[in-house]
Design an enzyme around this catalytic site. Structure first.
Site, mmCIF file in Angstrom:
data_model
loop_
_atom_site.group_PDB
_atom_site.id
_atom_site.type_symbol
_atom_site.label_atom_id
_atom_site.label_comp_id
_atom_site.label_asym_id
_atom_site.label_seq_id
_atom_site.Cartn_x
_atom_site.Cartn_y
_atom_site.Cartn_z
ATOM 1 C CB VAL A 152 -9.420 -10.554 1.980
ATOM 2 C CG1 VAL A 152 -9.723 -10.421 0.381
ATOM 3 C CG2 VAL A 152 -8.108 -9.964 2.230
ATOM 4 C CE1 TYR A 153 -17.137 -15.529 1.228
ATOM 5 C CE2 TYR A 153 -17.314 -15.099 4.025
ATOM 6 C CZ TYR A 153 -17.677 -15.527 2.464
ATOM 7 O OH TYR A 153 -18.970 -16.160 2.741
#
Length: 224
Positions: free
Chosen positions: A137-138
């Protein structure tokens, strides 16, 4: 120049603020926590207390009046969860770009992440299932923020450093659209950002950077 740094209490941001002020320019650190103001002032910067997750672009633009360039160095940080990777690392960067445009600020330097575009879309979802998926997600957040910036008419530069170290600066780097995986001192990332701003190089360029053998000014000039 007057340079505003979002995420002003981060390690790279604090190093950058000191470099900016030592070079005779004005650093403005955007911090969320009022308790962080003394730390940024110790680096010679003035502070704007503003939460990028709470402001809208009009409010932030008002706070940026008189600024010549902005740097996005903010991040949700470790153990912050997948949701805040999107609200800070992605949406905060987009908010800063919106505010810069409203304030008439043309120069924007983004501190992103190496290989951000390599995220797995099936794993980079919220809610994240595992800690490894939080990292996906980062990367997604960074990739989407970078894509948003590339689509704008701002004079942007996107810096994608390798693994970050707390070792002394070397002053020499390896840069390119992609480079072999490696590491780089945070102090050298700050120096790369400073040279991009003050020398007005690498405009409209996205690049990866690790420690290498080329002096930073020459490396950035070659990118331009």
């Amino acid at each position: 120049m007057k340079i505003a740094i979002a995420g002003g209490h981060g390690q790279i941001a604090l190093l950058l603020a000191r470099l900016v002020t030592d070079a005779g320019h004005d650093a403005v650190a955007i911090v969320r926590n009022p308790a962080h103001v003394p730390d940024v002032e110790q680096q010679g910067a003035t502070a704007i207390v503003a939460d990028l997750e709470q402001l809208d672009d009009d409010e932030l633009a008002l706070r940026l009046r008189g600024v010549d360039a902005v740097v996005f160095a903010a991040g949700a940080g470790p153990n912050s969860g997948a949701e805040r990777k999107l609200t800070v690392d992605r949406d905060g960067a987009i908010l800063l770009a919106d505010a810069a445009e409203r304030a008439g600020i043309r120069r924007y330097v983004m501190i992103s992440a190496m290989a951000a575009d390599s995220y797995d879309p099936e794993r980079a979802v919220v809610p994240a299932r595992t800690e490894a998926d939080v990292f996906q997600v980062y990367l997604r957040a960074k990739a989407e923020a970078d894509a948003n910036l590339r689509a704008r008419s701002l004079r942007w530069t996107i810096v994608r450093p390798g693994a970050l170290l707390d070792t002394p600066p070397q002053g020499t780097v390896d840069v390119g659209r992609t480079v072999p995986r490696g590491s780089i001192p945070r102090a050298d990332v700050a120096a790369v950002v400073l040279h991009a701003l003050l020398d007005d190089t690498a405009v409209g360029v996205q690049f990866e950077v690790t420690s290498g053998n080329t002096p930073i000014p020459a490396a950035l000039s070659a990118l331009s």
